[in-house]
Scaffold this active site. Structure first.
Site, PDB file in Angstrom:
ATOM      1  N   ASP A 225     -32.184  54.871 -15.713  1.00 46.70           N
ATOM      2  CA  ASP A 225     -33.287  53.891 -15.389  1.00 46.70           C
ATOM      3  C   ASP A 225     -33.261  52.653 -16.141  1.00 46.70           C
ATOM      4  O   ASP A 225     -33.621  51.645 -15.833  1.00 46.70           O
ATOM      5  CB  ASP A 225     -34.706  54.688 -15.788  1.00 46.70           C
TER       6      ASP A 225
ATOM      7  N   ASN B  46     -32.582  58.138 -18.682  1.00 47.48           N
ATOM      8  CA  ASN B  46     -32.581  58.647 -17.312  1.00 47.48           C
ATOM      9  C   ASN B  46     -33.709  59.708 -17.414  1.00 47.48           C
ATOM     10  O   ASN B  46     -34.578  60.073 -18.400  1.00 47.48           O
ATOM     11  CB  ASN B  46     -31.352  59.257 -16.927  1.00 47.48           C
ATOM     12  N   LYS B  47     -34.134  60.388 -16.255  1.00 54.40           N
ATOM     13  CA  LYS B  47     -34.904  61.307 -16.460  1.00 54.40           C
ATOM     14  C   LYS B  47     -35.166  62.342 -17.532  1.00 54.40           C
ATOM     15  O   LYS B  47     -33.987  62.822 -17.842  1.00 54.40           O
ATOM     16  CB  LYS B  47     -34.949  62.327 -14.938  1.00 54.40           C
TER      17      LYS B  47
ATOM     18  N   ARG C   7     -40.221  56.081  -5.747  1.00 49.64           N
ATOM     19  CA  ARG C   7     -39.674  56.506  -7.150  1.00 49.64           C
ATOM     20  C   ARG C   7     -38.268  56.402  -7.190  1.00 49.64           C
ATOM     21  O   ARG C   7     -37.561  56.462  -6.174  1.00 49.64           O
ATOM     22  CB  ARG C   7     -40.029  57.546  -8.089  1.00 49.64           C
ATOM     23  N   GLY C   8     -37.705  56.225  -8.513  1.00 45.14           N
ATOM     24  CA  GLY C   8     -36.368  56.101  -8.877  1.00 45.14           C
ATOM     25  C   GLY C   8     -36.037  54.619  -8.901  1.00 45.14           C
ATOM     26  O   GLY C   8     -36.493  53.672  -8.123  1.00 45.14           O
ATOM     27  N   ALA C   9     -35.282  54.248  -9.951  1.00 42.36           N
ATOM     28  CA  ALA C   9     -35.097  52.803 -10.246  1.00 42.36           C
ATOM     29  C   ALA C   9     -34.897  52.105  -9.309  1.00 42.36           C
ATOM     30  O   ALA C   9     -35.589  50.721  -9.042  1.00 42.36           O
ATOM     31  CB  ALA C   9     -34.162  52.814 -11.479  1.00 42.36           C
TER      32      ALA C   9
ATOM     33  N   ARG D  20     -44.761  50.425 -13.978  1.00 41.97           N
ATOM     34  CA  ARG D  20     -44.252  51.418 -14.591  1.00 41.97           C
ATOM     35  C   ARG D  20     -43.277  50.818 -15.803  1.00 41.97           C
ATOM     36  O   ARG D  20     -42.746  49.907 -15.488  1.00 41.97           O
ATOM     37  CB  ARG D  20     -43.321  52.593 -13.845  1.00 41.97           C
TER      38      ARG D  20
ATOM     39  N   GLN E   5     -38.422  66.515  -9.089  1.00 43.98           N
ATOM     40  CA  GLN E   5     -37.736  65.704  -8.085  1.00 43.98           C
ATOM     41  C   GLN E   5     -36.337  66.434  -7.379  1.00 43.98           C
ATOM     42  O   GLN E   5     -36.041  66.061  -6.636  1.00 43.98           O
ATOM     43  CB  GLN E   5     -37.213  64.263  -8.818  1.00 43.98           C
TER      44      GLN E   5
HETATM   45  O1  MRU Z   1     -39.769  59.415 -12.572  1.00 38.92           O
HETATM   46  P1  MRU Z   1     -38.572  58.830 -11.438  1.00 38.92           P
HETATM   47  O2  MRU Z   1     -38.560  60.037 -10.469  1.00 38.92           O
HETATM   48  O3  MRU Z   1     -39.019  57.333 -10.891  1.00 38.92           O
HETATM   49  O4  MRU Z   1     -37.448  59.107 -12.368  1.00 38.92           O
HETATM   50  C1  MRU Z   1     -36.279  58.742 -11.560  1.00 38.92           C
HETATM   51  C2  MRU Z   1     -34.864  58.940 -12.315  1.00 38.92           C
HETATM   52  O5  MRU Z   1     -35.027  59.141 -13.513  1.00 38.92           O
HETATM   53  C3  MRU Z   1     -33.645  58.821 -11.412  1.00 38.92           C
HETATM   54  O6  MRU Z   1     -32.882  59.442 -12.232  1.00 38.92           O
HETATM   55  C4  MRU Z   1     -33.170  57.134 -11.959  1.00 38.92           C
HETATM   56  O7  MRU Z   1     -34.204  56.250 -11.655  1.00 38.92           O
HETATM   57  C5  MRU Z   1     -31.983  56.990 -11.330  1.00 38.92           C
HETATM   58  S1  MRU Z   1     -32.127  56.743  -9.396  1.00 38.92           S
HETATM   59  C6  MRU Z   1     -30.932  56.156  -8.706  1.00 38.92           C
END
Ligand code: MRU
Length: 345
Positions: A236, A246-247, A45-47, A88, A195
């Site tokens: 994201d 973002n999250k 996970r994470g963009a 996603r 996270q």
């Molecule tokens: O649902 P996730 O864990 O994939 O969400 C991740 C985030 O929102 C991060 O802050 C974002 O992807 C930036 S990661 C460098």
């Protein structure tokens, strides 16, 4: 160095982010469908990491195709990419990586290259290595915004685990530390999937970066007490005007930061920018399963059948963002202009 995602012997090896911080274990994906499941289930996970995983999934899918005439190979590959694209919806990097893989195929067909599968695997590996290099450049640019002795708040995990390595927001902190600056990080636990508590806190401990874990609802109080000098988070998807998804919870932090005159920074690679979207209102926001809100690791934390909302991301309007740190430098307001310029250059 933390190995988030590796291409090894024609397989994709992922650190299992659902098992962290209790266990450091790895999941091996042999098929592109397994990588899609890993993206959906948050094993990866994470963009930026999702982008790298998508590219590797496409390479796995291509490698498994039988010998086909060129036009059919192209159609089948395109169908595989369409399937991966549905893993996603929010992170722009997923679509960016798939577009790069499709372009790689088209360029190699045009160049009459024989071994297209080999070229696609090489491209996926380049995307992976490139991500780490980009994060290091972003870190260097961003580190100039960090002062010795800063207390910095971060949300979710924008670290090595959210990328191929080094991280975006946490990459900036790593770079500042490499320059000898002392800093302390407040880690938002990041409900509902934690996270922050599970992944960022783990990364901070692993790198011996002084850190304090807080629950999300403590951030405002700490800002009011003058405990937080800066906030830095990842992204994201960033729209053409700088609005940033973002999250979930990022928007609240940005508004609070504005109220307390605390700089609020986004760190993200250019591959996170979606210039086709005028504003953040057009960013698709993923709604995830209710169980993430009503339980943790299978243990119920709410009554059965309670109605639930679970948007995984929110959108922070550009006006709350002090600057956007990219691998090509720091973007300032008005973001419409700075984003156009950086994408041209
Ligand atoms: O649902 P996730 O864990 O994939 O969400 C991740 C985030 O929102 C991060 O802050 C974002 O992807 C930036 S990661 C460098």
């Amino acid at each position: 160095m933390i190995k988030t995602i590796v291409w090894k012997n024609n397989k994709v090896v992922l650190i299992d982010q659902n098992a962290l911080p209790l266990a450091e274990s790895y999941v091996t994906c042999r098929t592109y469908q397994q990588v899609i499941a890993a993206i959906r289930g948050l094993t990866v996970r994470g963009a930026p990491a999702i982008g790298v995983a998508a590219a590797m999934a496409a390479a796995l899918g291509a490698a498994a195709l039988p010998a086909l005439p060129l036009d059919q190979f192209r159609i089948k590959f395109s169908l595989i990419c369409d399937e991966i694209a549905r893993a996603r919806p929010t992170a722009r990097n997923l679509f960016w990586a798939l577009e790069r893989m499709q372009k790689c195929l088209d360029d190699n067909i045009a160049a009459e290259k024989k071994n297209l599968k080999k070229e696609l695997i090489a491209e996926a590996r380049r995307i992976c290595a490139g991500d780490i290099a980009i994060n290091r450049r972003m870190g260097k640019h961003g580190s100039f915004l960090i002062d010795d002795g800063d207390n910095i708040l971060t949300h979710c995990n924008a670290g090595a685990l959210a990328t191929a390595g080094y991280g975006t927001a946490l990459g900036v902190l790593r770079a500042a530390r490499e320059q000898g600056k002392k800093l302390h990080v407040y880690v938002d636990e990041t409900r509902p999937v934690l996270q922050g508590a599970r992944l960022t806190a783990w990364e901070m401990q692993k790198e011996k970066i002084p850190a304090t874990l807080i629950t999300d609802n403590m951030a405002g109080f700490l800002m009011q007490q003058g405990r937080i000098d800066k906030i830095i988070v990842g992204a994201d998807r960033i729209a053409a005007n700088g609005d940033t998804a973002n999250k979930i919870g990022t928007y609240s932090l940005a508004v609070l930061a504005g109220a307390h005159n605390i700089p609020f920074y986004i760190a993200a690679p250019l591959s996170t920018i979606d210039a086709s979207l005028k504003t953040g209102a057009e960013i698709p926001i993923e709604e995830r399963a209710a169980a993430e809100v009503t339980s943790f690791r299978g243990v119920p934390t709410a009554p059965r059948n309670i109605k639930v909302r679970n948007p995984a991301f929110d959108v922070t309007p550009a006006r709350f963002i002090t600057a956007i740190i990219t691998e090509k430098g720091i973007l300032e307001k008005p973001y419409g202009k700075s984003i156009r310029t950086v994408l041209k250059g």
